[in-house]
Structure formats: structure tokens, C-alpha cells
Motif scaffolding. Structure first.
Motif, PDB file in Angstrom:
ATOM      1  N   LEU A 440       0.834  -1.204   0.000  1.00  0.00           N
ATOM      2  CA  LEU A 440       0.000   0.000   0.000  1.00  0.00           C
ATOM      3  C   LEU A 440       0.869   1.255   0.000  1.00  0.00           C
ATOM      4  O   LEU A 440       0.489   2.288  -0.575  1.00  0.00           O
ATOM      5  CB  LEU A 440      -0.929  -0.004   1.216  1.00  0.00           C
ATOM      6  CG  LEU A 440      -1.870  -1.215   1.325  1.00  0.00           C
ATOM      7  CD1 LEU A 440      -2.741  -1.105   2.577  1.00  0.00           C
ATOM      8  CD2 LEU A 440      -2.739  -1.326   0.078  1.00  0.00           C
ATOM      9  N   ILE A 441       2.032   1.159   0.636  1.00  0.00           N
ATOM     10  CA  ILE A 441       2.967   2.285   0.603  1.00  0.00           C
ATOM     11  C   ILE A 441       3.456   2.511  -0.825  1.00  0.00           C
ATOM     12  O   ILE A 441       3.515   3.658  -1.303  1.00  0.00           O
ATOM     13  CB  ILE A 441       4.150   2.032   1.555  1.00  0.00           C
ATOM     14  CG1 ILE A 441       3.657   2.033   3.011  1.00  0.00           C
ATOM     15  CG2 ILE A 441       5.259   3.067   1.346  1.00  0.00           C
ATOM     16  CD1 ILE A 441       4.735   1.700   4.017  1.00  0.00           C
ATOM     17  N   PHE A 442       3.781   1.423  -1.514  1.00  0.00           N
ATOM     18  CA  PHE A 442       4.171   1.576  -2.917  1.00  0.00           C
ATOM     19  C   PHE A 442       3.027   2.169  -3.730  1.00  0.00           C
ATOM     20  O   PHE A 442       3.247   3.050  -4.583  1.00  0.00           O
ATOM     21  CB  PHE A 442       4.590   0.244  -3.520  1.00  0.00           C
ATOM     22  CG  PHE A 442       4.719   0.301  -5.016  1.00  0.00           C
ATOM     23  CD1 PHE A 442       5.825   0.915  -5.591  1.00  0.00           C
ATOM     24  CD2 PHE A 442       3.727  -0.216  -5.840  1.00  0.00           C
ATOM     25  CE1 PHE A 442       5.933   1.011  -6.976  1.00  0.00           C
ATOM     26  CE2 PHE A 442       3.828  -0.118  -7.220  1.00  0.00           C
ATOM     27  CZ  PHE A 442       4.935   0.491  -7.791  1.00  0.00           C
ATOM     28  N   ALA A 443       1.798   1.677  -3.480  1.00  0.00           N
ATOM     29  CA  ALA A 443       0.649   2.192  -4.222  1.00  0.00           C
ATOM     30  C   ALA A 443       0.480   3.697  -4.001  1.00  0.00           C
ATOM     31  O   ALA A 443       0.154   4.444  -4.934  1.00  0.00           O
ATOM     32  CB  ALA A 443      -0.616   1.449  -3.801  1.00  0.00           C
ATOM     33  N   ALA A 444       0.718   4.154  -2.763  1.00  0.00           N
ATOM     34  CA  ALA A 444       0.614   5.585  -2.470  1.00  0.00           C
ATOM     35  C   ALA A 444       1.689   6.373  -3.216  1.00  0.00           C
ATOM     36  O   ALA A 444       1.426   7.469  -3.743  1.00  0.00           O
ATOM     37  CB  ALA A 444       0.732   5.817  -0.968  1.00  0.00           C
ATOM     38  N   ILE A 445       2.898   5.822  -3.276  1.00  0.00           N
ATOM     39  CA  ILE A 445       3.982   6.486  -4.008  1.00  0.00           C
ATOM     40  C   ILE A 445       3.653   6.555  -5.496  1.00  0.00           C
ATOM     41  O   ILE A 445       3.841   7.589  -6.155  1.00  0.00           O
ATOM     42  CB  ILE A 445       5.312   5.741  -3.788  1.00  0.00           C
ATOM     43  CG1 ILE A 445       5.733   5.817  -2.319  1.00  0.00           C
ATOM     44  CG2 ILE A 445       6.413   6.323  -4.677  1.00  0.00           C
ATOM     45  CD1 ILE A 445       6.926   4.942  -1.983  1.00  0.00           C
ATOM     46  N   LEU A 446       3.131   5.454  -6.039  1.00  0.00           N
ATOM     47  CA  LEU A 446       2.768   5.421  -7.451  1.00  0.00           C
ATOM     48  C   LEU A 446       1.647   6.418  -7.745  1.00  0.00           C
ATOM     49  O   LEU A 446       1.669   7.125  -8.764  1.00  0.00           O
ATOM     50  CB  LEU A 446       2.340   4.010  -7.847  1.00  0.00           C
ATOM     51  CG  LEU A 446       1.879   3.825  -9.303  1.00  0.00           C
ATOM     52  CD1 LEU A 446       2.985   4.229 -10.271  1.00  0.00           C
ATOM     53  CD2 LEU A 446       1.457   2.382  -9.545  1.00  0.00           C
ATOM     54  N   PHE A 447       0.665   6.497  -6.849  1.00  0.00           N
ATOM     55  CA  PHE A 447      -0.441   7.441  -7.021  1.00  0.00           C
ATOM     56  C   PHE A 447       0.088   8.877  -7.054  1.00  0.00           C
ATOM     57  O   PHE A 447      -0.327   9.693  -7.894  1.00  0.00           O
ATOM     58  CB  PHE A 447      -1.458   7.287  -5.890  1.00  0.00           C
ATOM     59  CG  PHE A 447      -2.651   8.192  -6.010  1.00  0.00           C
ATOM     60  CD1 PHE A 447      -3.739   7.814  -6.783  1.00  0.00           C
ATOM     61  CD2 PHE A 447      -2.689   9.415  -5.358  1.00  0.00           C
ATOM     62  CE1 PHE A 447      -4.851   8.655  -6.907  1.00  0.00           C
ATOM     63  CE2 PHE A 447      -3.788  10.252  -5.468  1.00  0.00           C
ATOM     64  CZ  PHE A 447      -4.871   9.869  -6.250  1.00  0.00           C
ATOM     65  N   ALA A 448       1.005   9.182  -6.137  1.00  0.00           N
ATOM     66  CA  ALA A 448       1.593  10.526  -6.107  1.00  0.00           C
ATOM     67  C   ALA A 448       2.345  10.809  -7.402  1.00  0.00           C
ATOM     68  O   ALA A 448       2.262  11.914  -7.960  1.00  0.00           O
ATOM     69  CB  ALA A 448       2.531  10.660  -4.905  1.00  0.00           C
ATOM     70  N   GLY A 449       3.085   9.809  -7.894  1.00  0.00           N
ATOM     71  CA  GLY A 449       3.813   9.992  -9.142  1.00  0.00           C
ATOM     72  C   GLY A 449       2.885  10.159 -10.335  1.00  0.00           C
ATOM     73  O   GLY A 449       3.159  10.973 -11.233  1.00  0.00           O
ATOM     74  N   MET A 450       1.792   9.416 -10.352  1.00  0.00           N
ATOM     75  CA  MET A 450       0.847   9.501 -11.464  1.00  0.00           C
ATOM     76  C   MET A 450       0.137  10.851 -11.504  1.00  0.00           C
ATOM     77  O   MET A 450      -0.374  11.248 -12.560  1.00  0.00           O
ATOM     78  CB  MET A 450      -0.186   8.381 -11.361  1.00  0.00           C
ATOM     79  CG  MET A 450       0.342   7.003 -11.679  1.00  0.00           C
ATOM     80  SD  MET A 450       1.043   6.860 -13.350  1.00  0.00           S
ATOM     81  CE  MET A 450      -0.399   7.203 -14.357  1.00  0.00           C
TER      82      MET A 450
END
Length: 518
Positions: A440-450
Motif C-alpha cells: 500500500l505504501i508503494f501504491a501511495a507512491i505510485l499514485f503521487a507519481g501519477m
């Protein structure tokens, strides 16, 4: 004079040259060295076999075989594109070819997260092994300044080599990685001989393939190859890139896979009375009767970690460089050193981020080793996401350019199923805390990047559409596409055909010193 632009099925392939990077800088050995160092077999040999053993017991050797099979499928799928088109954007470009610029950005950004995570964990690993080596020779200090000084040394060396040039760093990567693996194999050979020349048939029993723990361990085995795809980031700098990169992908994976299997089997023979809170190789060496080997091996693994960080900085900086050239990231990341022809802005940025995270890990109470484990787990999600997107995108792109065969479809689909299983295994059965939270931490980072891509899509759609467009079609592929009527030659600044209808006669390939970049 600008080289011609191209459009394939309506998608513009644009720009000429390498954007300032040194062309023909590395040959096949240099490309191979980059992939080998980024996958860091010496580091994996020192850590992965015990992880597999914890999960699968004596099924660990077969787990290594299953992991190899999955990654070979991924590497083969990537090579289907690399043989036709190359780019310093690596997997982000390939994902975009089949799935469009949004997924291309997601794959490229995910890969950057993976490389930044590996740069951090590699720095911490190098510091920890260097401390262990210094302690073994009587130099020991618990002072924070001493630990931070070691972080500075590791990062400085790991940044300096990519800064000086990809050919220089590739030479050092290959030499040091070979030396580290050779020294580790002193312990591996001793494990074989001390056990006796008989086969532990239980390790290769087919019964392990009916045990789910073998496939759970294969998740770790797949992750141990992460970094092999970095050879694709040298598309603008390697000689004969379409042939070199496509071949290097499979060669790196097969050689590393052979090393893992050869090293896993004998280490399992010596996993008796092992303390899971201490470094594994010294204990294996002691059980095998070559305790003296820990001194050269400790130093060699330290150097291997530094080489590993060097390799991932090489790849990450070129990913930043390509996204910046396409307008997706700030323009300062396109800065290239005037003499060394290296993407210095990206190199220093990745080095600074690795230093910052490593400093944080040194200062906080959670501990550097725990931080290292958690950071590596998050980084692996970046690679898994990129792998999944590119194996899904590749058959779609091949179909559009009329190059999809039944064999390629089967390989790509099987690769997608293999990576999909790896992803599913990280959710079901549900892992214990904090591993259930780290995805979920990775997903949050990816969301921020997107959010950057979504902003571009809304405010600057022409820029968003260019993501994944910087790549070099091979001359053979240009000729094939022109013959099929798929390739269109465009004017340097517009969309009109350069001269006459598209076709073999009106779609000349790029000059040898320029290349057609999209």
C-alpha cells in the motif's frame, strides 16, 4: 540537418540523436556488465538461498528453478521489443508502445521507484558489510558520525563512476562482480566437498512442486533477478543496440539463474544450526570448514554492493533523462556532462536521494537492517509493476505492427500469468504486518507519481501524448513497417509526409551516426 520523424499506426516516433549521451559508448560486454551488476548476483548468492530455505525448506532449489523459468519468460518478452526498438527509457517505453502513454509513464515511474529503493538498500548493505569487515580486522565504532561517514563514502564512489562515463562504470562493474562471485564460490565449493560427492536427491524431488511453499519461495526468487532489465536503459549508448540488448537480456538472466541454482544447492547442505540473526555466508563457511574465507568475502561483498548501487544509478538516471526529454519531468534532468556525456543531473539526484534515505535509516531507531529489508520489499513492487505492464503491452504492440506470432503470444501470456501469480502471492495468503502494508505504501507512491501525468493530461495533453515516444527503430524494422504501409515519414517539424506516399522507397533509415528516435 534533422533526421526524419516517423509515425507507426498514427503514433509519432520523434527526434534524432541521443540527446547528448555518448553514442557507441559500450559494446556487448558493457551492456552485459550493466545488467549483471544491477541484478547483483554476488549479493543475491549471499542472501537469497537462506530466504528460500526459510520459506520452502529443501524445496528451495526447485523454487530457484521456478523463479528462473518465470524471469526467462519476462526477459524473452522484453527482447521481442528490444530487437525492434530501443530507448534509454527502458520498460516505460515498451509498456507505452502497447498500452499508451499513461501506462508507459506508470511503468517508467514504477521502475524509478525500484531503482531508487535499490540504490538506498545497496548503500545500506555496503555500509553494513564494510562495518562487518572492519570489525573482523579490529576496527569498530558505534559512533553515528562513523556510520554516516561510511554512507558518504559508499554514495560518493557509487556516483563517481556513472558520472565519469558508462563505459568506465561498466568495466568496473564487470570486474568487481566477477571477483566477488569468484570469492563467494570458494565457500560454495567447500560446501560441496565437505558434504561429500553424493547427491542430496531430496532437494530435487518432484514432490516439492506439489507444495505451495515452493511457489511462495519462488516470489523471492523472482525478486532476486530485479535489475536485469537495466540493460535496456543503454539503448542510446550501446553499439548495435537492437541485437546487443535483446541478447544481453536473456544472457544475463540465464547466467545469473545458473549461478543461483549452483550456489543454492550446496548452501542448503550446510544450513545446520544457522542463526537467522547473523550474516549467513560466514556461518556456511564455518560449517564447510573454510572460516578463513569470510575475510576476503566480506570485503568482496562490500565492493559488490557499491557496484550494485553504481549500476542502478546508471539505469535510474537514464530513466529520468528520457522522461525529461519527453517533457514529463523538469527539463533540468536532461542536462548532460559536456565531456563525459553522462546525464549528470539524474545521477546526482539519485545519489542524493539514496544518501538522504540511508542517513535517515542510520539516525532512526528502527535499525538499518530492518529499513533495508522494508525498502527492498517496496522497491520490488516497482519492478513487479513494470514487468507486468510490459508483458501485457508487448503482444498488443506486436499485433498492431503485424509481428505477433503464436509462439510470442504464448511466451508473453505465460510471463503475464507468472508475474500475476507473484503479485497475488503477496496478498493471499495475507502476509503478516508490516508486509501487508508495504504494498500500500508503494501504491501511495505510485499514485503521487501519477498525479504528474494526470496534470499533464489535463493541462498539456500534447506533452502527455509524447511520453514513451523517444526510441530508436532498427533499420530492418523501418523497412518492414514501410513495406507493410504502417510506417510514415514525417517532416522534422510537422505531420505532413516528407516526400510521396509511405513505402520502402520513401522511408529511408537513419544515418548511422544519428538514429531515429521516437
Amino acid at each position: 540537418m534533422s533526421a526524419p520523424q516517423f509515425a507507426v499506426n498514427g503514433r509519432s516516433l520523434r527526434e534524432a540523436g541521443s540527446g547528448g549521451l555518448e553514442q557507441d559508448a559500450v559494446g556487448s560486454w558493457g551492456v552485459f556488465a550493466q545488467g549483471l551488476a544491477a541484478a547483483a548476483p554476488s549479493v543475491a548468492i549471499a542472501t537469497v538461498p537462506f530466504s528460500l530455505f526459510v520459506a520452502a525448506g529443501k524445496g528451495a532449489a526447485l523454487a530457484a528453478v521456478v523463479g528462473l523459468a518465470a524471469v526467462v519468460l519476462v526477459a524473452a518478452t522484453i527482447s521481442f521489443q528490444a530487437g525492434r526498438t530501443v530507448s534509454s527509457g527502458s520498460l516505460g517505453t515498451y509498456a507505452g508502445n502497447g498500452l499508451g502513454p499513461g501506462f508507459g509513464y506508470a511503468a517508467g515511474f514504477s521502475l524509478l521507484v525500484g531503482y531508487i529503493g535499490f540504490a538506498t538498500t545497496g548503500t545500506l548493505g555496503g555500509v553494513l558489510y564494510f562495518e562487518s569487515f572492519l570489525e573482523s580486522v579490529g576496527v569498530r565504532s558505534e559512533a553515528t558520525w562513523f556510520k554516516l561517514a561510511l554512507v558518504a563514502v559508499v554514495v560518493a564512489v557509487a556516483v563517481y563512476l556513472p558520472y565519469r562515463g558508462v563505459s568506465i562504470s561498466a568495466k568496473y562493474e564487470l570486474v568487481f562482480e566477477v571477483v566477488a562471485v569468484a570469492l563467494i564460490f570458494l565457500i560454495v565449493a567447500a560446501s560441496y566437498t565437505s558434504y561429500g560427492w553424493r547427491l542430496d536427491v531430496e532437494q530435487f524431488s518432484p514432490a516439492h512442486l506439489g507444495n505451495s511453499s515452493t511457489f511462495i519461495a519462488a516470489v523471492t526468487a523472482v525478486g532476486s533477478y530485479a535489475g536485469f532489465e537495466s540493460v535496456a536503459s543503454l539503448g542510446a549508448e550501446s553499439r548495435d543496440p537492437h541485437r546487443t540488448i535483446a541478447r544481453s537480456l536473456l544472457r544475463v538472466v540465464l547466467i545469473i539463474g545458473a549461478l543461483y541454482i549452483v550456489a543454492t544447492y550446496p548452501q542448503i547442505l550446510q544450513f545446520r544450526g544457522v542463526d537467522g540473526d547473523r550474516a549467513i555466508l560466514p556461518q556456511v563457511a564455518a560449517n564447510a570448514g573454510v572460516g578463513w574465507a569470510v575475510y576476503p568475502v566480506g570485503l568482496a561483498v562490500t565492493v559488490a554492493f557499491v557496484v550494485f548501487v553504481t549500476a542502478v544509478i546508471n539505469s535510474a538516471s537514464r530513466g529520468l533523462f528520457t522522461l525529461a526529454r519527453e517533457g514529463a519531468l523538469p527539463a533540468f534532468l536532461t542536462r548532460v556532462h559536456p565531456s563525459h556525456k553522462t546525464p549528470v543531473a539524474g545521477i546526482f539526484l539519485i545519489g542524493a536521494i539514496a544518501a538522504a534515505f540511508s542517513t535517515t535509516a542510520t539516525l532512526i531507531s528502527v535499525g538499518r537492517l530492518v529499513f533495508d529489508v522494508y525498502g527492498g520489499y517496496v522497491a520490488n513492487w516497482g519492478f513487479l509493476t513494470s514487468y507486468l505492464l510490459v508483458v501485457v503491452a508487448t503482444p498488443i504492440w506486436l499485433y498492431r505492427i503485424r509481428a505477433l506470432t503464436t509462439a510470442k503470444l504464448v511466451v508473453s501470456a505465460t510471463a503475464a500469468l507468472a508475474i500475476g501469480y507473484v503479485v497475488l502471492s503477496n496478498f493471499y495468503p495475507a502476509p503478516a504486518f508490516p508486509f501487508n502494508v508495504l504494498p500500500l505504501i508503494f501504491a501511495a507512491i505510485l499514485f503521487a507519481g501519477m498525479s504528474r501525468y494526470w496534470y499533464l493530461r489535463l493541462r498539456r495533453p500534447e506533452t502527455a501524448a509524447r511520453i514513451g515516444s523517444v526510441q530508436t527503430l532498427s533499420e530492418a524494422e523501418q523497412a518492414r513497417l514501410a513495406e507493410l504501409g504502417i510506417l510514415e515519414v514525417l517532416r522534422a517539424g510537422g505531420r505532413e509526409p516528407a516526400s510521396g506516399p509511405p513505402g520502402p522507397k520513401t522511408a529511408p533509415g537513419p544515418r548511422h551516426d544519428e538514429g531515429a528516435l521516437v
